[in-house]
Design a protein around this motif. Structure first.
Motif, PDB file in Angstrom:
ATOM      1  N   HIS B 109       8.271 -14.815  -6.985  1.00  0.00           N
ATOM      2  CA  HIS B 109       8.839 -13.462  -6.950  1.00  0.00           C
ATOM      3  C   HIS B 109       7.771 -12.391  -7.182  1.00  0.00           C
ATOM      4  N   LYS B 112       6.262 -10.518  -4.223  1.00  0.00           N
ATOM      5  CA  LYS B 112       7.228  -9.744  -3.419  1.00  0.00           C
ATOM      6  C   LYS B 112       7.464 -10.413  -2.056  1.00  0.00           C
ATOM      7  N   TYR B 114       9.171 -10.507   0.506  1.00  0.00           N
ATOM      8  CA  TYR B 114      10.083  -9.866   1.451  1.00  0.00           C
ATOM      9  C   TYR B 114       9.281  -8.785   2.178  1.00  0.00           C
ATOM     10  N   ASP B 180       4.872  -5.669   8.159  1.00  0.00           N
ATOM     11  CA  ASP B 180       4.752  -5.298   6.741  1.00  0.00           C
ATOM     12  C   ASP B 180       3.685  -4.214   6.581  1.00  0.00           C
TER      13      ASP B 180
END
Lengths: 114, 231
Positions: B109, B112, B114, B180
């Protein structure tokens, strides 16, 4: 100590390795092409301006490369902060002293010869 | 077949121990997970994770004869006996072959995992060229089984600080994604003496990945991206 964090230390370690590789290749080539078989020729080679500079550069890069390597090992294995600091300090002082000794030796030669 | 399995019940055991089993696999038992499921009918106290049984969920990762792998993808044929099964190395054991993956997912996590893109979204979708999409191959397939991170000595030494091969593979998956826009922030986060640079290029991660991925290659690409970013 930001200088030795993250990417900078990683790049420094590789740059110093490249310098040493070049100097070792240079040394090997010298030995193969024109081997200094007598002490006088070794002495003349080491105490020429180029030779002295290259020797100092070799030991300086070796010390830096070695210290970063020891730091990596200490980060992996030596977890107590004070012990890690002690290990890095002792190794750093020893390596720095070696470089200073080489510089002083060369400087003494040139001062004596001047 | 003979099996030797790591057993530990925190409610009754002070120390873990190895328990030996004799099992007669049936004709339909092709994979190690089939044998474990059959063993479970004999000894229902044996605990392990499993779900999809086809190498997609990554639940049944364990140490099989000294090497991390997925039980559901490991053929019974050719396994040296006794088959020694242990929980993933370097992870806290909850019970038997079940490990605590809290730290592993905290690292995941932290990168990040995503897409970050603050530009106005297009009407339908953010398009990629075939070449841009190609860059994600070998990265997006990671199933987070933790075989790689658990087999990485650098992760054993600094499990709380080193993100580990799985997390770094996922980090590179988003760094290399043309959609991204947070590449600089992602690289700045990874430019740390522990998070990325504890990797000593041992390459156990690539050696054991059950999906045939190469986290060590992804880590190398992150380092190159960092050099490009700072030059």
């Amino acid at each position: 100590m930001r200088l030795f964090l993250g990417q900078r230390a990683w790049v420094l370690q590789r740059l110093t390795a490249l310098v040493q590789l070049f100097l070792l290749a240079l040394g090997a080539a010298t030995l193969l092409i024109a081997p200094p078989l007598a002490y006088e020729r070794w002495y003349a080679l080491a105490t020429s301006t180029h030779g002295a500079v290259l020797i100092v550069v070799f030991f300086a890069t070796l010390a830096l490369h070695g210290w970063i390597g020891v730091r990596d090992i200490a980060l992996d294995y030596v977890h107590p902060p004070f012990l890690r600091l002690a290990v890095l300090t002792v190794v750093g002082v020893i390596l720095f002293a070696i470089v200073i000794r080489v510089v002083l030796t060369m400087a003494a030669h040139f001062a004596g010869g001047a | 077949m003979r099996l030797s399995i790591y057993r530990f019940n925190p409610e009754s055991d002070l120390k873990p121990h190895m328990q030996d089993y004799e099992l007669a696999p049936e004709a339909d038992d092709k994979k190690l997970l089939d044998a474990l499921m059959r063993l479970k009918t004999i000894d229902d106290s044996l605990s392990f994770r499993r779900s999809c049984r086809e190498g997609v969920c990554g639940s049944d990762a364990m140490n099989i004869n000294g090497r991390n792998g997925l039980a559901c993808l490991t053929p019974l044929a050719g396994l040296k006996e006794p088959v020694v099964l242990r929980p993933l190395p370097g992870f806290p054991v909850i019970r038997d072959l079940i490990v605590d993956m809290t730290q592993f997912f905290a690292h995941y996590h932290s990168i990040k995992p995503y897409l970050i893109n603050d530009t106005a979204p297009p009407e339908r979708e953010r398009l990629q060229s075939p070449a841009e999409r190609e860059k994600l191959n070998g990265l997006y397939e990671c199933i987070l089984c933790a075989c790689c991170s658990s087999f990485c000595p650098s992760f054993w030494w600094n499990p709380d600080k080193f993100i580990g091969p799985a997390g770094l593979l996922q980090a590179y998956r988003f760094i290399s994604d043309s959609r991204d826009t947070a590449t600089a922030e992602r690289l700045a986060y990874l430019d740390d003496v522990y998070r990325l640079f504890r990797c000593r290029t041992i390459m156990n991660c690539t050696e054991v990945c059950p999906k045939g991925l190469s986290p060590s290659h992804a880590i190398e690409r992150i380092r190159q991206a960092l050099v490009r970013e700072s030059s």
